[in-house]
Motif scaffolding. Structure first.
Motif, PDB file in Angstrom:
ATOM      1  N   ARG A 172       0.830  -1.190   0.000  1.00  0.00           N
ATOM      2  CA  ARG A 172       0.000   0.000   0.000  1.00  0.00           C
ATOM      3  C   ARG A 172       0.875   1.255   0.000  1.00  0.00           C
ATOM      4  NH1 ARG A 172      -0.275  -1.834   5.357  1.00  0.00           N
ATOM      5  NH2 ARG A 172       0.499  -0.325   6.894  1.00  0.00           N
ATOM      6  N   PHE A 173       0.243   2.378  -0.280  1.00  0.00           N
ATOM      7  CA  PHE A 173       0.945   3.649  -0.221  1.00  0.00           C
ATOM      8  C   PHE A 173       0.570   4.359   1.073  1.00  0.00           C
ATOM      9  CE2 PHE A 173       1.273   2.949  -4.767  1.00  0.00           C
ATOM     10  CZ  PHE A 173       2.531   3.446  -5.048  1.00  0.00           C
ATOM     11  N   GLU A 174       1.544   4.976   1.684  1.00  0.00           N
ATOM     12  CA  GLU A 174       1.306   5.784   2.867  1.00  0.00           C
ATOM     13  C   GLU A 174       1.716   7.218   2.561  1.00  0.00           C
ATOM     14  OE1 GLU A 174       3.298   4.059   6.169  1.00  0.00           O
ATOM     15  OE2 GLU A 174       2.161   2.180   6.092  1.00  0.00           O
ATOM     16  N   VAL A 175       1.007   8.144   3.167  1.00  0.00           N
ATOM     17  CA  VAL A 175       1.247   9.556   2.884  1.00  0.00           C
ATOM     18  C   VAL A 175       2.561  10.028   3.497  1.00  0.00           C
ATOM     19  CG1 VAL A 175       0.360  11.902   3.197  1.00  0.00           C
ATOM     20  CG2 VAL A 175      -1.219  10.023   2.695  1.00  0.00           C
ATOM     21  N   ALA A 176       2.879   9.542   4.681  1.00  0.00           N
ATOM     22  CA  ALA A 176       4.070  10.028   5.397  1.00  0.00           C
ATOM     23  C   ALA A 176       5.364   9.840   4.604  1.00  0.00           C
ATOM     24  CB  ALA A 176       4.166   9.349   6.765  1.00  0.00           C
ATOM     25  N   PRO A 177       5.621   8.652   4.010  1.00  0.00           N
ATOM     26  CA  PRO A 177       6.855   8.519   3.219  1.00  0.00           C
ATOM     27  C   PRO A 177       6.906   9.462   2.027  1.00  0.00           C
ATOM     28  CG  PRO A 177       5.965   6.364   3.772  1.00  0.00           C
ATOM     29  CD  PRO A 177       4.931   7.364   4.147  1.00  0.00           C
ATOM     30  N   PRO A 217      10.965   3.853   7.448  1.00  0.00           N
ATOM     31  CA  PRO A 217       9.809   3.066   7.002  1.00  0.00           C
ATOM     32  C   PRO A 217       9.277   3.540   5.651  1.00  0.00           C
ATOM     33  CG  PRO A 217       9.171   4.544   8.778  1.00  0.00           C
ATOM     34  CD  PRO A 217      10.667   4.626   8.668  1.00  0.00           C
ATOM     35  N   VAL A 218      10.073   3.323   4.620  1.00  0.00           N
ATOM     36  CA  VAL A 218       9.732   3.686   3.244  1.00  0.00           C
ATOM     37  C   VAL A 218       9.973   2.476   2.369  1.00  0.00           C
ATOM     38  CG1 VAL A 218      10.226   5.224   1.303  1.00  0.00           C
ATOM     39  CG2 VAL A 218      10.400   6.085   3.646  1.00  0.00           C
ATOM     40  N   ASP A 219       9.040   2.166   1.486  1.00  0.00           N
ATOM     41  CA  ASP A 219       9.188   1.059   0.547  1.00  0.00           C
ATOM     42  C   ASP A 219       9.675   1.581  -0.795  1.00  0.00           C
ATOM     43  OD1 ASP A 219       8.340  -0.892   2.341  1.00  0.00           O
ATOM     44  OD2 ASP A 219       6.237  -0.470   1.925  1.00  0.00           O
ATOM     45  N   VAL A 220      10.200   0.689  -1.623  1.00  0.00           N
ATOM     46  CA  VAL A 220      10.753   1.090  -2.911  1.00  0.00           C
ATOM     47  C   VAL A 220       9.685   1.733  -3.794  1.00  0.00           C
ATOM     48  CG1 VAL A 220      11.758   0.235  -5.061  1.00  0.00           C
ATOM     49  CG2 VAL A 220      12.638  -0.574  -2.884  1.00  0.00           C
ATOM     50  N   HIS A 221       8.486   1.159  -3.806  1.00  0.00           N
ATOM     51  CA  HIS A 221       7.456   1.723  -4.676  1.00  0.00           C
ATOM     52  C   HIS A 221       7.055   3.129  -4.229  1.00  0.00           C
ATOM     53  CE1 HIS A 221       5.107  -0.189  -1.441  1.00  0.00           C
ATOM     54  NE2 HIS A 221       4.150   0.671  -1.722  1.00  0.00           N
ATOM     55  N   GLU A 222       7.147   3.414  -2.927  1.00  0.00           N
ATOM     56  CA  GLU A 222       6.861   4.761  -2.441  1.00  0.00           C
ATOM     57  C   GLU A 222       7.996   5.717  -2.804  1.00  0.00           C
ATOM     58  OE1 GLU A 222       4.230   3.591   1.505  1.00  0.00           O
ATOM     59  OE2 GLU A 222       6.430   3.567   1.596  1.00  0.00           O
ATOM     60  N   LEU A 223       9.221   5.237  -2.714  1.00  0.00           N
ATOM     61  CA  LEU A 223      10.380   6.040  -3.101  1.00  0.00           C
ATOM     62  C   LEU A 223      10.315   6.406  -4.571  1.00  0.00           C
ATOM     63  CD1 LEU A 223      13.242   7.218  -2.776  1.00  0.00           C
ATOM     64  CD2 LEU A 223      14.131   4.898  -3.063  1.00  0.00           C
ATOM     65  N   VAL A 224      10.083   5.421  -5.431  1.00  0.00           N
ATOM     66  CA  VAL A 224      10.023   5.664  -6.872  1.00  0.00           C
ATOM     67  C   VAL A 224       8.887   6.625  -7.212  1.00  0.00           C
ATOM     68  CG1 VAL A 224       9.518   4.575  -9.100  1.00  0.00           C
ATOM     69  CG2 VAL A 224      11.111   3.485  -7.503  1.00  0.00           C
TER      70      VAL A 224
END
Length: 265
Positions: free
Chosen positions: A13-18, A110-117
């Motif tokens: 899922r996507f989170e706003v904080a990252p 607590p950041v995932d690759v898909h959120e980073l990209v």
């Protein structure tokens, strides 16, 4: 218990904080180099506009129903979006991953690759959609008639810039070295730039080149911008916009997969 079974499940899922945190990081960096980046991003397309608009414009007064300067001005918007998105996507991503290890530090949070990209690509697209409007602003001072459709141009350009920013990030994850970007620039970016209807109509090209141009995302952006400035064509514009959204979605999938292989998620 096996190592695979004991591993924490990967969050999709996507989170706003990252996303917000990455944008704050980008904004802090941007405050330090905004002047030099803005100068290059805004002045270079202006030179293209003036050089081609007045150079070829002295020999070609009009293209179709458009004054040649206006034809080039609307086309250069897409070209500016290409350059201000694909190059940061390629070089910034590679440097931050391979040399500075910035992405390793971000992923320690607590950041995932898909959120980073996604956050990086959205930042690139947001900047590019603003910078790319410079040729239209300049053209207004040289006789381009204003229209309400011009207000839609940043939103149209956003999807192209998003797609090419992700394309740059994907290529940064597959090239063996930073010097390999020369292949991408010469073999992919330059042909896309030349065959997109920016400086001459696609209809004037040979059949094979015309077909190739119509699968070029930059062509669809150029058509959208021209229609926004000179008169919207709803059915055709929906098709062009759909092509840009599909391109961005495909590049997102490739960029996330490519970066995930290179980074610890």
């Amino acid at each position: 218990m096996t190592a695979e079974a004991g591993r924490a499940p990967r969050l999709r899922r996507f989170e706003v904080a990252p996303l917000r945190g990455i944008w704050r990081h980008e904004l802090a960096l941007y405050k330090r180099y905004w002047m030099t980046q803005s100068f290059a991003s805004m002045v270079e397309p202006t030179f293209y506009l003036l050089a081609f608009g007045y150079g070829f414009g002295s020999m070609v007064a009009a293209v179709g129903h458009y004054r040649y300067l206006d034809f080039v001005a609307t086309g250069v918007v897409g070209t500016a979006a290409l350059f201000t998105s694909v190059f940061p996507g390629m070089f910034n991503s590679y440097i931050r991953r391979a040399f500075q290890h910035t992405y390793d530090a971000i992923l320690a949070a607590p950041v995932d690759v898909h959120e980073l990209v996604t956050a990086e690509a959205l930042w690139i697209a947001a900047k590019s959609s603003v910078y790319s409007c410079t040729p239209i602003v300049v053209a207004l001072f040289f006789g381009l008639d204003p229209s309400f459709g011009m207000l839609l141009v940043p939103f149209m350009v956003f999807f192209l810039a998003l797609g090419f920013g992700l394309f740059g990030m994907w290529t940064s994850s597959v090239v063996p070295s930073i010097n390999s970007f020369d292949y991408v620039i010469t073999g992919v970016v330059t042909p896309l730039f030349l065959v997109a209807g920016t400086f001459f109509p696609v209809d004037a090209l040979p059949d094979w080149a015309g077909y190739a141009a119509r699968v070029n995302p930059l062509y669809h952006c150029v058509e959208l911008v021209r229609h926004a400035v000179f008169g919207l064509r709803p059915l055709a514009d929906l098709g062009h916009l759909g092509a840009l959204v599909a391109f961005a979605a495909l590049m997102w999938i490739l960029a996330v997969r490519g970066m995930r292989k290179r980074l610890i998620d």
